[in-house]
Design an enzyme around this catalytic site. Structure first.
Site, mmCIF file in Angstrom:
data_model
loop_
_atom_site.group_PDB
_atom_site.id
_atom_site.type_symbol
_atom_site.label_atom_id
_atom_site.label_comp_id
_atom_site.label_asym_id
_atom_site.label_seq_id
_atom_site.Cartn_x
_atom_site.Cartn_y
_atom_site.Cartn_z
ATOM 1 N N GLU A 135 0.829 -1.214 0.000
ATOM 2 C CA GLU A 135 0.000 0.000 0.000
ATOM 3 C C GLU A 135 0.861 1.260 0.000
ATOM 4 O O GLU A 135 0.431 2.311 0.482
ATOM 5 C CB GLU A 135 -0.941 0.009 1.215
ATOM 6 C CG GLU A 135 -1.896 -1.142 1.304
ATOM 7 C CD GLU A 135 -2.998 -1.135 0.225
ATOM 8 O OE1 GLU A 135 -2.905 -0.356 -0.748
ATOM 9 O OE2 GLU A 135 -3.939 -1.938 0.379
ATOM 10 N N HIS A 157 -0.985 2.469 8.523
ATOM 11 C CA HIS A 157 -2.160 1.783 7.972
ATOM 12 C C HIS A 157 -2.264 0.443 8.694
ATOM 13 O O HIS A 157 -1.311 -0.331 8.711
ATOM 14 C CB HIS A 157 -2.016 1.558 6.468
ATOM 15 C CG HIS A 157 -2.954 0.507 5.949
ATOM 16 N ND1 HIS A 157 -4.316 0.567 6.169
ATOM 17 C CD2 HIS A 157 -2.738 -0.640 5.274
ATOM 18 C CE1 HIS A 157 -4.884 -0.503 5.639
ATOM 19 N NE2 HIS A 157 -3.950 -1.255 5.094
ATOM 20 N N HIS A 171 -5.226 -2.806 10.424
ATOM 21 C CA HIS A 171 -6.502 -3.507 10.264
ATOM 22 C C HIS A 171 -7.161 -3.678 11.636
ATOM 23 O O HIS A 171 -7.319 -4.795 12.129
ATOM 24 C CB HIS A 171 -6.267 -4.886 9.620
ATOM 25 C CG HIS A 171 -5.769 -4.833 8.221
ATOM 26 N ND1 HIS A 171 -5.475 -5.955 7.480
ATOM 27 C CD2 HIS A 171 -5.526 -3.784 7.397
ATOM 28 C CE1 HIS A 171 -5.066 -5.611 6.269
ATOM 29 N NE2 HIS A 171 -5.074 -4.292 6.198
ATOM 30 N N HIS A 221 -11.752 -2.750 5.141
ATOM 31 C CA HIS A 221 -10.306 -2.923 5.036
ATOM 32 C C HIS A 221 -9.568 -2.527 6.314
ATOM 33 O O HIS A 221 -8.890 -3.353 6.912
ATOM 34 C CB HIS A 221 -9.819 -2.128 3.818
ATOM 35 C CG HIS A 221 -8.360 -2.288 3.528
ATOM 36 N ND1 HIS A 221 -7.778 -1.833 2.376
ATOM 37 C CD2 HIS A 221 -7.360 -2.817 4.252
ATOM 38 C CE1 HIS A 221 -6.483 -2.105 2.400
ATOM 39 N NE2 HIS A 221 -6.210 -2.699 3.539
HETATM 40 ZN ZN LIG Z 1 -4.404 -3.167 4.478
#
Ligand SMILES: [Zn+2]
Length: 216
Positions: free
Chosen positions: A76, A95, A97, A158
């Site tokens: 990402e 980032h 989850h 996500h």
């Molecule tokens: Zn991810």
């Protein structure tokens, strides 16, 4: 070099925090920080966050080209590059989850930042970016409308994106939001409905305390 070593160690400490707190599992998520002009440190793709060592981190330029380190940058990386391009104030991007925040997006529930005063003061609105196929250009495109103003964006189905003036702030913001999501979830169960927001007047007072332009 001393600064680079310090940041490498900090970034690894954040990765371990994320894993220990269940905010990522195995190779999920990615973390980066600026290292001077036009250079970033970022986690490599496909490696468990809890196992990473400082020298595993990749040094990349502002187009994502690897300058030093083995392996590929995080899948990402475009998400990170977009944030750094649009936000000169941001020094670090996380980032992850987080289960509760991600579950809220699955349930189709916008994050009610206006229900808890300290969340409102710390974040203001927390938008949810519409679903985008992971690891593609769709992901940065989905957050582009929000990235200039938000300290945190939820990614539908996500996870989350949080930013900060340093790695600690970007990580703490994620922890605070996930903690708030737990509280909101319990409140939701207790009331059998969404929590009542604070009144507009209460929100304006909080905006004044933190010197933020009133939203909406
Ligand atoms: Zn991810």
């Amino acid at each position: 070099m001393q600064e680079e070593n310090r940041l490498r160690c900090q970034l690894i400490a954040v990765c371990k925090r994320l894993e220990q707190k269940g905010l990522v599992a195995a190779a999920d998520g990615n973390v980066s920080c600026r290292l001077g002009r036009g250079r970033l440190l970022i986690t490599p793709s496909g490696r468990a966050k809890g196992d990473l060592q400082p020298l595993d981190l990749l040094l990349v330029d502002d187009r994502g080209e690897v300058l030093a380190g083995a392996g590929r940058p995080s899948s990402e990386i475009r998400l990170h590059l977009l944030v750094y391009e649009k936000r000169p104030d941001v020094q670090a991007v996380v980032h992850a989850h987080p289960p509760m925040l991600t579950a809220m997006t699955l349930a189709g529930m916008p994050f009610p930042a206006d229900a808890l005063p300290e969340v409102w003061m710390g974040f203001g609105p927390v938008p949810t970016a519409p679903y985008a196929t992971p690891c593609t250009r769709e992901v940065p495109d989905s957050i582009a409308p929000f990235v200039e103003d938000a300290q945190a964006v939820l990614l539908e189905r996500h996870g989350s994106l949080t930013v900060g003036r340093d790695l600690g702030e970007a990580c703490s913001r994620l922890e605070k939001l996930e903690h708030a999501a737990h509280t909101l979830f319990y409140a939701h169960l207790m009331r059998q409905g969404p929590p009542e927001p604070l009144t507009r007047e209460d929100l304006r007072k909080l905006d004044r305390i933190v010197g933020r332009r009133p939203a909406g």
